[in-house]
Design an enzyme around this catalytic site. Structure first.
Site, mmCIF file in Angstrom:
data_model
loop_
_atom_site.group_PDB
_atom_site.id
_atom_site.type_symbol
_atom_site.label_atom_id
_atom_site.label_comp_id
_atom_site.label_asym_id
_atom_site.label_seq_id
_atom_site.Cartn_x
_atom_site.Cartn_y
_atom_site.Cartn_z
ATOM 1 N N ASP A 133 3.601 -5.277 11.808
ATOM 2 C CA ASP A 133 2.672 -4.321 11.200
ATOM 3 C C ASP A 133 3.220 -2.890 11.373
ATOM 4 O O ASP A 133 2.457 -1.945 11.617
ATOM 5 C CB ASP A 133 1.259 -4.452 11.777
ATOM 6 N N ASN A 190 0.825 -1.231 0.000
ATOM 7 C CA ASN A 190 0.000 0.000 0.000
ATOM 8 C C ASN A 190 0.852 1.270 0.000
ATOM 9 O O ASN A 190 0.713 2.141 0.835
ATOM 10 C CB ASN A 190 -0.984 0.005 1.177
#
Ligand SMILES: [Zn+2]
Length: 427
Positions: free
Chosen positions: A305, A94
């Protein structure tokens, strides 16, 4: 070029090996492990009191380059990874532009070769522009070097499209890394739905938003035979679903983040935007279930993450601030302090969660200390104190909920192909 790591506790789950001794590296390759090795002229690395492990691999990192180099770059992100004990990281797609075609994949790999400190493995998008509508150029990206596909950050809501993505991934022999979130159930939510969201007057994200999607994708994994890797599982029932699926022989694996095994929704109490992440911090009961699953093998990997954001963005009011925190430079110390020193898991299991299993999940080299393999090595000092100071991060990101935490256990050194890419300066 010879490096001799002396007198460490060598822990290698892939070889079922736990041994006090020495490890010899020659020309970037592991040559020998033995209780005592002496090689005249070798560079000596004293590892007394330390754990010597195969290099740690983070399956879940947001590097922000291309597009948001003000927030993180491949250079700063890989420096942060090295300082955090990681020898390899998987980069989520992303970015801006999205890694949904081979040109972006190639760019990331080239940049990583030029300025990267550790290995970077790009993950390609499942759908074009992460729009959830049409499949990305998965085959082309695979040829260019992606190791998995994911629309991380954006769930693939269309089950038919997800089925096709899984069929594709199965043919290409790569995992689908799955961000599980039913967008209709989570819509508008900013923290876990429960007592605390009520008390704070914030819109909640129910556990069901994650669980519904996990159940669906376990069913699709069973249908297609694809390997589905569930990103950042956060609820007790999600874990139960994974446990049942594994028992049935479904090709499913999963990861958990350090913040989800460390913190609960209560961390949001002062509207601290560094406690805002997706999936949100959950309840005490969920954290206990995660601990059990880390110990019993239901959870395969710990992944950070790592999601750097600009301070101005995180300074917005809670509802408007972006989700996510940085994690590369705190993950391993949190795991040593909160899992190993608390007696939840042992060292063998820690290394499995950070190295052997991530390598297996994404089919990456490493995850082992077998002689003849590449010398990617992480050295940990289990007793050295580590105080979290965001201002000292190599990452450009400062958004951590762990500021000021005093942890026991620090990364001592990180070696990639036998070359020291990080070395802590403590006696
Ligand atoms: Zn995600």
């Amino acid at each position: 070029m010879r490096v001799l790591i002396k007198s460490g506790t060598i822990v290698d789950p892939s070889e079922h090996l736990e041994l006090k001794g020495d490890l010899l590296i020659e020309d970037g390759i592991i040559r020998e492990i033995a209780p005592e090795i002496s090689v005249p002229g070798a560079q000596i690395l004293d590892a007394r009191g330390c754990i010597v492990a195969p290099g740690f691999i983070d399956l879940h990192v947001h590097l922000r380059e291309p597009g948001r180099e003000d927030v993180e770059t491949i250079e700063t992100g890989t420096h942060a990874a090295a300082a955090g004990g990681f020898t390899a990281i998987c980069a989520m797609p992303n970015t801006q532009p999205v890694n949904d075609n081979r040109a972006v994949t190639r760019f990331i790999l080239e940049r990583a070769r030029e300025v990267g400190t550790v290995r970077v493995y790009p993950i390609g998008a499942i759908t074009q522009g992460l729009n959830g509508e049409a499949l990305a150029e998965i085959g082309e990206m695979r040829e260019a070097g992606i190791v998995a596909i994911s629309d991380d950050g954006q769930p693939v809501m269309n089950a038919q499209l997800m089925r096709r993505a899984m069929e594709y991934a199965r043919q290409l022999d790569i995992p689908v890394v799955d961000h599980c979130e039913d967008k209709h159930l989570s819509a508008g939510g900013v923290m876990n739905e429960g007592l605390w969201s009520l008390r704070l007057g914030l819109k909640g994200i129910p556990a069901a938003a994650e669980e519904v999607h996990i159940a669906r994708d376990i069913i699709l994994a069973e249908l297609t035979g694809a390997h589905v890797h569930l990103a950042h599982v956060s609820t007790a029932f999600s874990i139960e679903l994974v446990r049942q699926a594994k028992r049935r022989g479904v090709r499913v694996s999963c990861e958990v983040t350090p913040h989800h095994f460390t913190l609960t929704e209560e961390a949001v109490r002062d509207y601290d935007t560094n406690a805002k992440m997706n999936p949100p911090l959950r309840t005490e009961r969920d954290v206990r279930a995660i601990h059990e699953a880390l110990a019993d093998g239901t959870i395969d990997a710990i992944a950070t993450d790592h999601a750097p954001h600009h301070p101005d963005e995180k300074a917005l009011e809670f509802e408007r601030a972006p989700f996510g925190i940085v994690g590369l430079e705190t993950a391993v110390s949190l795991a040593m302090d909160r899992l190993v020193h608390q007696g939840i898991i042992g060292w063998m299991r820690l290394v499995e969660l950070f190295s052997t299993n991530p390598a297996r999940i994404a089919n990456l080299p490493g995850g082992t200390l077998r002689p003849g393999t590449v010398a990617d090595i992480t050295i940990l000092d289990p007793t050295h104190p580590f105080i979290v100071r965001a201002e000292q991060f190599r990452s450009k990101g400062r958004n951590t909920p762990f500021e000021g935490w005093r942890l026991t256990g620090a990364v001592r050194a990180t070696l990639v192909a036998g070359r020291m890419v990080y070395h802590a300066h403590f006696p």
